[in-house]
Scaffold this motif. Structure first.
Motif, PDB file in Angstrom:
ATOM      1  N   VAL A 139      11.051   8.586  -3.412  1.00  0.00           N
ATOM      2  CA  VAL A 139      12.492   8.318  -3.537  1.00  0.00           C
ATOM      3  C   VAL A 139      13.280   9.268  -2.642  1.00  0.00           C
ATOM      4  CG1 VAL A 139      14.444   8.300  -5.140  1.00  0.00           C
ATOM      5  CG2 VAL A 139      12.218   7.450  -5.889  1.00  0.00           C
ATOM      6  N   VAL A 140      12.867  10.526  -2.635  1.00  0.00           N
ATOM      7  CA  VAL A 140      13.510  11.517  -1.766  1.00  0.00           C
ATOM      8  C   VAL A 140      13.292  11.144  -0.308  1.00  0.00           C
ATOM      9  CG1 VAL A 140      13.568  13.954  -1.117  1.00  0.00           C
ATOM     10  CG2 VAL A 140      13.251  13.321  -3.517  1.00  0.00           C
ATOM     11  N   GLY A 143       0.783  -1.220   0.000  1.00  0.00           N
ATOM     12  CA  GLY A 143       0.000   0.000   0.000  1.00  0.00           C
ATOM     13  C   GLY A 143       0.818   1.274   0.000  1.00  0.00           C
ATOM     14  N   ARG A 144       2.151   1.165  -0.129  1.00  0.00           N
ATOM     15  CA  ARG A 144       3.036   2.326  -0.125  1.00  0.00           C
ATOM     16  C   ARG A 144       3.882   2.325  -1.398  1.00  0.00           C
ATOM     17  NH1 ARG A 144       6.998   1.590   3.075  1.00  0.00           N
ATOM     18  NH2 ARG A 144       7.599   3.781   3.132  1.00  0.00           N
ATOM     19  N   TRP A 145       4.254   3.541  -1.829  1.00  0.00           N
ATOM     20  CA  TRP A 145       5.182   3.666  -2.946  1.00  0.00           C
ATOM     21  C   TRP A 145       6.601   3.600  -2.408  1.00  0.00           C
ATOM     22  CZ3 TRP A 145       3.022   2.754  -7.275  1.00  0.00           C
ATOM     23  CH2 TRP A 145       1.708   3.168  -7.528  1.00  0.00           C
ATOM     24  N   VAL A 146       7.367   2.632  -2.918  1.00  0.00           N
ATOM     25  CA  VAL A 146       8.750   2.456  -2.467  1.00  0.00           C
ATOM     26  C   VAL A 146       9.663   2.455  -3.691  1.00  0.00           C
ATOM     27  CG1 VAL A 146       8.020   1.133  -0.451  1.00  0.00           C
ATOM     28  CG2 VAL A 146       8.652  -0.074  -2.571  1.00  0.00           C
ATOM     29  N   PRO A 147      10.948   2.822  -3.531  1.00  0.00           N
ATOM     30  CA  PRO A 147      11.863   2.795  -4.679  1.00  0.00           C
ATOM     31  C   PRO A 147      11.943   1.403  -5.301  1.00  0.00           C
ATOM     32  CG  PRO A 147      12.816   4.067  -2.888  1.00  0.00           C
ATOM     33  CD  PRO A 147      11.591   3.403  -2.329  1.00  0.00           C
ATOM     34  N   THR A 148      11.795   1.347  -6.615  1.00  0.00           N
ATOM     35  CA  THR A 148      11.857   0.075  -7.339  1.00  0.00           C
ATOM     36  C   THR A 148      13.252  -0.526  -7.320  1.00  0.00           C
ATOM     37  OG1 THR A 148      10.108   0.839  -8.821  1.00  0.00           O
ATOM     38  CG2 THR A 148      11.474  -0.980  -9.604  1.00  0.00           C
TER      39      THR A 148
END
Length: 283
Positions: free
Chosen positions: A169-170, A128-133
């Protein structure tokens, strides 16, 4: 597809290919106008004058580095301005891995600019979270570019892109803001090519006496080499965009420099009167 420049290898990983349906990005490129440029066929246009384009990433391997230049649209993203770009589900990462580039093997991600189709795979949805690929990579964003979009609120779709594909990403501590003349390593540096976006950068590769230019979106399509004044509808500064095209194409025209666009494949720039044409590299 892959190409070798000295000790550097460039591999294209395609996320999407299109034929036609590109008038929304280059309105001047009508079928009739494109048919007046027969050198575009068959590599960059159909006989009917429909443009051939792609969304892709370029993996650049040096003796010491493994770099991804631009990361396409990504999966599961919402709020995009183009309906077919929403909630995508494609095997792009599997394709990268099959080509020999699993995400954890990438040490650097470089975005020529921060538009929707160049940052999408910066992140992926996890729990459910955006994380660095790319968990082991430093992500390089142009400082001018980043600061412009960080404070941008005029269009919800562009805010959504920043919030799900740049900001995470930041927040993860993996981003580095770079000047537009930054050297990544001995073989690779960026050069400023603003206009399409405020801090757009192109990538210059030099190795073993050979050169390659990863042009990004200085031109969305080679037809803009013949018509330098044909601008994208999303160019931040159309006059500056046209000036960057003229400057960049003049610099590399009639040279052996391999040129690869952000939405078209490899070739060489040749002067053609007051403008230019693009000669596809025969595979």
């Amino acid at each position: 597809m892959s190409w070798t420049v000295g000790k550097v290898r460039i591999t294209k990983i395609v996320e999407m290919e299109t034929v036609g349906s590109t008038r929304f990005i280059l309105p001047a490129a009508t079928n009739d106008e494109i048919r007046k440029l027969p050198w575009l066929m068959p590599h960059f246009a159909t006989d009917e004058g429909r443009l051939k384009m792609s969304i892709h990433s370029l993996v650049v391997e040096t003796p010491a580095r493994r770099i991804v230049v631009d990361t396409g649209l990504g999966n599961d993203k919402q709020g995009r301005g183009v309906p077919t770009w929403n909630n995508r589900s494609t095997p792009f990462l599997e394709s990268m891995t099959a080509a020999g580039f699993p995400p954890d093997s990438i040490d650097t991600v470089l975005c020529t600019h921060l538009h929707v189709d160049h940052v999408g795979w910066n992140t992926k949805l996890s729990g459910g979270r955006w994380v660095p690929t790319f968990p082991n990579a430093r992500y390089l964003f142009g400082k001018t570019e980043y600061e412009y979009w960080r404070g941008y609120t005029a269009e919800p779709d562009k805010v959504a892109v920043f919030n799900d594909s740049v900001k995470p990403v930041v927040d993860a501590g993996q981003a580095e803001l770079i000047p537009s003349d930054h050297w990544l390593c001995e073989e690779i540096r960026v050069i400023p090519t603003p206009g399409h976006s405020p801090g757009h950068m192109s990538v210059l590769i030099e190795s073993g006496g050979e050169q390659a230019l990863l042009a990004g979106d200085v031109a969305h399509h080679p037809c803009q080499m013949a018509h330098l004044d044909w601008c994208s509808v999303v160019d931040t500064d159309p006059a500056q965009s046209a000036a960057s095209r003229h400057k960049l194409f003049s610099r590399f025209a009639d040279s052996p420099t391999l040129v690869i666009g952000g939405h078209y494949s490899a070739g060489h720039i040749r002067r053609d009167g007051d403008a230019f044409r693009f000669v596809a590299l025969q595979s």
